[in-house]
Design a protein around this motif. Structure first.
Motif, mmCIF file in Angstrom:
data_model
loop_
_atom_site.group_PDB
_atom_site.id
_atom_site.type_symbol
_atom_site.label_atom_id
_atom_site.label_comp_id
_atom_site.label_asym_id
_atom_site.label_seq_id
_atom_site.Cartn_x
_atom_site.Cartn_y
_atom_site.Cartn_z
ATOM 1 N N TRP A 62 0.903 -1.429 -0.016
ATOM 2 C CA TRP A 62 -0.010 0.000 0.013
ATOM 3 C C TRP A 62 0.739 1.245 0.008
ATOM 4 C CZ3 TRP A 62 0.433 3.499 3.948
ATOM 5 C CH2 TRP A 62 1.207 3.038 5.128
ATOM 6 N N ALA A 63 0.339 2.321 -0.308
ATOM 7 C CA ALA A 63 0.905 3.652 -0.486
ATOM 8 C C ALA A 63 -0.097 4.744 -0.281
ATOM 9 C CB ALA A 63 1.723 3.763 -1.782
ATOM 10 N N THR A 123 -4.692 18.588 -6.813
ATOM 11 C CA THR A 123 -5.934 18.976 -5.775
ATOM 12 C C THR A 123 -5.395 18.894 -4.444
ATOM 13 O OG1 THR A 123 -6.444 16.512 -5.639
ATOM 14 C CG2 THR A 123 -7.490 17.852 -7.309
ATOM 15 N N GLY A 124 -4.252 18.345 -3.886
ATOM 16 C CA GLY A 124 -3.911 18.057 -2.507
ATOM 17 C C GLY A 124 -4.536 16.961 -1.664
ATOM 18 N N ALA A 125 -5.416 16.327 -2.454
ATOM 19 C CA ALA A 125 -6.206 15.263 -1.981
ATOM 20 C C ALA A 125 -5.196 14.147 -1.567
ATOM 21 C CB ALA A 125 -7.191 14.733 -2.705
ATOM 22 N N TYR A 126 -5.308 13.169 -0.569
ATOM 23 C CA TYR A 126 -4.453 12.017 -0.372
ATOM 24 C C TYR A 126 -5.495 10.872 -1.070
ATOM 25 C CZ TYR A 126 -1.599 13.821 3.218
ATOM 26 O OH TYR A 126 -0.709 14.704 3.841
ATOM 27 N N VAL A 127 -4.890 9.984 -1.607
ATOM 28 C CA VAL A 127 -5.297 8.884 -2.174
ATOM 29 C C VAL A 127 -4.367 7.538 -1.675
ATOM 30 C CG1 VAL A 127 -5.466 7.590 -4.334
ATOM 31 C CG2 VAL A 127 -5.999 9.942 -4.408
ATOM 32 N N LEU A 128 -5.401 6.427 -1.311
ATOM 33 C CA LEU A 128 -4.693 5.204 -0.833
ATOM 34 C C LEU A 128 -4.676 4.558 -1.871
ATOM 35 C CD1 LEU A 128 -3.802 3.191 1.168
ATOM 36 C CD2 LEU A 128 -5.960 2.818 1.910
ATOM 37 N N ALA A 129 -3.392 3.808 -2.448
ATOM 38 C CA ALA A 129 -3.352 2.760 -3.450
ATOM 39 C C ALA A 129 -3.232 1.693 -2.745
ATOM 40 C CB ALA A 129 -2.309 3.198 -4.396
ATOM 41 N N LEU A 130 -3.867 0.317 -2.875
ATOM 42 C CA LEU A 130 -3.854 -0.929 -2.374
ATOM 43 C C LEU A 130 -3.468 -1.721 -3.734
ATOM 44 C CD1 LEU A 130 -6.866 -1.224 -0.150
ATOM 45 C CD2 LEU A 130 -4.376 -0.658 0.604
ATOM 46 N N ASN A 131 -2.620 -2.916 -3.436
ATOM 47 C CA ASN A 131 -2.320 -3.471 -4.528
ATOM 48 C C ASN A 131 -2.110 -4.669 -4.313
ATOM 49 O OD1 ASN A 131 -1.461 -4.261 -7.368
ATOM 50 N ND2 ASN A 131 0.279 -4.243 -6.690
ATOM 51 N N THR A 132 -2.632 -5.844 -4.847
ATOM 52 C CA THR A 132 -2.463 -7.320 -4.339
ATOM 53 C C THR A 132 -2.238 -8.427 -5.336
ATOM 54 O OG1 THR A 132 -3.602 -8.756 -2.687
ATOM 55 C CG2 THR A 132 -5.106 -7.887 -4.425
ATOM 56 N N HIS A 133 -2.013 -9.667 -4.873
ATOM 57 C CA HIS A 133 -2.132 -10.616 -5.678
ATOM 58 C C HIS A 133 -2.660 -11.957 -4.679
ATOM 59 C CE1 HIS A 133 0.217 -13.403 -8.928
ATOM 60 N NE2 HIS A 133 -1.139 -13.445 -9.000
ATOM 61 N N PHE A 134 -3.752 -12.356 -5.100
ATOM 62 C CA PHE A 134 -4.640 -13.375 -4.125
ATOM 63 C C PHE A 134 -4.150 -14.568 -4.573
ATOM 64 C CE2 PHE A 134 -8.630 -11.281 -2.620
ATOM 65 C CZ PHE A 134 -7.749 -10.195 -1.972
ATOM 66 N N THR A 135 -4.326 -15.467 -3.737
ATOM 67 C CA THR A 135 -4.074 -16.998 -4.029
ATOM 68 C C THR A 135 -4.642 -17.598 -5.224
ATOM 69 O OG1 THR A 135 -3.372 -18.954 -2.986
ATOM 70 C CG2 THR A 135 -5.366 -18.113 -2.496
ATOM 71 N N VAL A 163 -5.048 6.127 10.730
ATOM 72 C CA VAL A 163 -4.238 7.055 10.685
ATOM 73 C C VAL A 163 -4.322 8.164 9.826
ATOM 74 C CG1 VAL A 163 -1.545 7.372 10.162
ATOM 75 C CG2 VAL A 163 -2.389 5.170 11.031
ATOM 76 N N PHE A 164 -5.029 7.812 8.390
ATOM 77 C CA PHE A 164 -5.070 8.842 7.765
ATOM 78 C C PHE A 164 -6.621 9.445 7.539
ATOM 79 C CE2 PHE A 164 -1.062 6.968 6.564
ATOM 80 C CZ PHE A 164 -0.332 8.301 6.269
ATOM 81 N N GLY A 165 -7.531 8.791 8.117
ATOM 82 C CA GLY A 165 -9.095 9.050 7.747
ATOM 83 C C GLY A 165 -9.341 8.455 6.519
ATOM 84 N N ILE A 166 -10.810 8.156 6.405
ATOM 85 C CA ILE A 166 -11.320 7.743 5.159
ATOM 86 C C ILE A 166 -10.856 8.517 4.140
ATOM 87 C CG2 ILE A 166 -13.240 6.657 3.970
ATOM 88 C CD1 ILE A 166 -14.576 6.018 6.781
ATOM 89 N N ILE A 167 -10.061 8.076 3.205
ATOM 90 C CA ILE A 167 -9.731 8.896 2.144
ATOM 91 C C ILE A 167 -9.764 8.157 0.801
ATOM 92 C CG2 ILE A 167 -7.828 9.952 3.388
ATOM 93 C CD1 ILE A 167 -5.811 8.130 2.172
ATOM 94 N N THR A 225 -9.566 5.783 -2.327
ATOM 95 C CA THR A 225 -9.084 4.648 -2.052
ATOM 96 C C THR A 225 -9.213 3.916 -3.352
ATOM 97 O OG1 THR A 225 -9.124 4.314 0.108
ATOM 98 C CG2 THR A 225 -8.580 2.408 -0.974
ATOM 99 N N VAL A 226 -8.236 3.417 -4.151
ATOM 100 C CA VAL A 226 -8.172 2.491 -5.399
ATOM 101 C C VAL A 226 -7.459 1.064 -4.877
ATOM 102 C CG1 VAL A 226 -8.425 4.088 -6.974
ATOM 103 C CG2 VAL A 226 -6.066 3.389 -6.111
ATOM 104 N N PHE A 227 -8.152 -0.157 -5.230
ATOM 105 C CA PHE A 227 -7.501 -1.421 -4.955
ATOM 106 C C PHE A 227 -7.334 -2.108 -6.204
ATOM 107 C CE2 PHE A 227 -8.440 -5.305 -1.883
ATOM 108 C CZ PHE A 227 -7.098 -5.473 -2.179
ATOM 109 N N THR A 228 -5.793 -2.411 -6.854
ATOM 110 C CA THR A 228 -5.690 -3.010 -7.856
ATOM 111 C C THR A 228 -5.090 -4.245 -7.619
ATOM 112 O OG1 THR A 228 -3.391 -2.067 -7.801
ATOM 113 C CG2 THR A 228 -5.134 -0.712 -9.254
#
Length: 314
Positions: free
Chosen positions: A145-146, A153-165, A200-204, A206-209
């Motif tokens: 994650w990052a 815009t100054g907005a925070y974006v949470l990037a999640l990235n994964t590989h499931f089994t 930590v960052f609040g609900i910002i 979020t994208v999950f790839t």
């Protein structure tokens, strides 16, 4: 084609499984190895955030090094040697366009309680493995994650990235039911990590790839849809495809009869998808990897949309 011009603050998010091997394979026989085709895909589609899967120790020095050298992309996490998390970070890195985003925090950040990439505890029947064995396995599955800051815009974006089994082979006695249960566990762990980051960052926004190895009837998909929306359903403007995978047999990249397993998810109130695109229109898209690039364009939801300033006129 997938570029949105209606919203100047829109940003593009891609997921791409790079295929763990044969990055130097010359698919067309013209002296151009596959890693260059992947870089061309990224440079051509110009995503602002990219979640990669299957970047292994054998191809770190190839594709991503070339990408960082020739473009404005940066990797949100450095290549690490910590055996407890190294392989998952290396296998599922997050890249971002440094002209659009800056890195605020990642899974290696100190001083926050959301520290740490995830090595999924349920994957490939590996309950008996030690952390070192798990981290050294080329098939490590997990999540990185990052938190990124949008320069526009100054907005925070949470990037999640994964590989499931995924079910590895019939020889392991690891059944599809086992895989479904492990993917459900993977999803639960990912959601717990997301909530820790929100603490930590609040609900910002979020994208999950990821390469989720799940189809839409999978229990893990249903669980994730309690917290996310799927960009393929959210946009009225889309180019989609019945599969997101190619099947490679030598130089023959043909289309395998799979339902999509590569996804770009988002949190509904914060983001609005304006386009969805599975890149399958050129030979280069089709041969860059055994997975097709999947990209969604997002605008910010009303709560996160920039407000006009009478002082700056912006």
């Amino acid at each position: 084609r997938p570029v949105s011009t209606a919203d100047k603050n829109a940003f593009k998010v891609m997921t791409l499984n790079t295929l763990y091997s044969d990055l130097t394979y010359d698919v067309f026989g013209n002296g151009i190895p596959r890693q260059y085709h992947m870089c061309n895909v990224i440079a051509g589609l110009k995503p602002d955030i990219v979640g990669f899967q299957e970047r292994t120790t054998s191809n770190v020095a190839g594709f991503t090094t070339l990408l960082l050298k020739e473009t404005d992309y940066k990797i949100a996490d450095e290549y690490r040697t910590d055996t407890s998390v190294a392989n998952v970070v290396n296998c599922v890195p997050i890249a971002y366009n440094s002209k659009r985003f800056t890195l605020v925090a990642n899974d290696a950040s100190n001083g926050n309680n959301a520290h740490g990439a995830l090595l999924f505890k349920d994957s490939y029947g590996s309950d008996s493995w030690t952390a070192e064995q798990f981290a050294s396995a080329s098939t490590t599955k997990g999540l990185s994650w990052a938190v990124l800051k949008d320069k526009k815009t100054g907005a925070y974006v949470l990037a999640l990235n994964t590989h499931f089994t995924l079910k590895p082979s019939s020889a392991t006695n690891y059944t599809e039911d086992d895989a479904k249960q492990d993917r459900l566990s993977n999803a639960s762990e990912a959601l717990a990590k997301m909530n820790a980051i929100y603490d930590v960052f609040g609900i910002i926004p979020t994208v999950f790839t990821g390469d989720f190895n799940m189809k839409r009837y999978d229990p893990s998909y249903k669980l994730l849809m309690e917290h996310f929306k799927d960009s393929v359903h959210g946009s009225d403007d889309f180019i989609k495809y019945e599969v997101t995978m190619n099947k490679i047999t030598g130089a023959d990249f043909t289309r395998a009869p799979n339902a999509p397993i590569d996804h770009v998810f988002y949190n509904d109130e914060a983001l609005v998808p304006t386009s969805y695109y599975v890149a399958n229109k050129t030979d280069e898209f089709m041969i860059a990897s055994d997975h097709l690039p999947v990209m969604a364009t997002f605008s910010y939801g009303k709560a996160y949309a920039p407000v006009y300033s009478h002082i700056t006129g912006v």
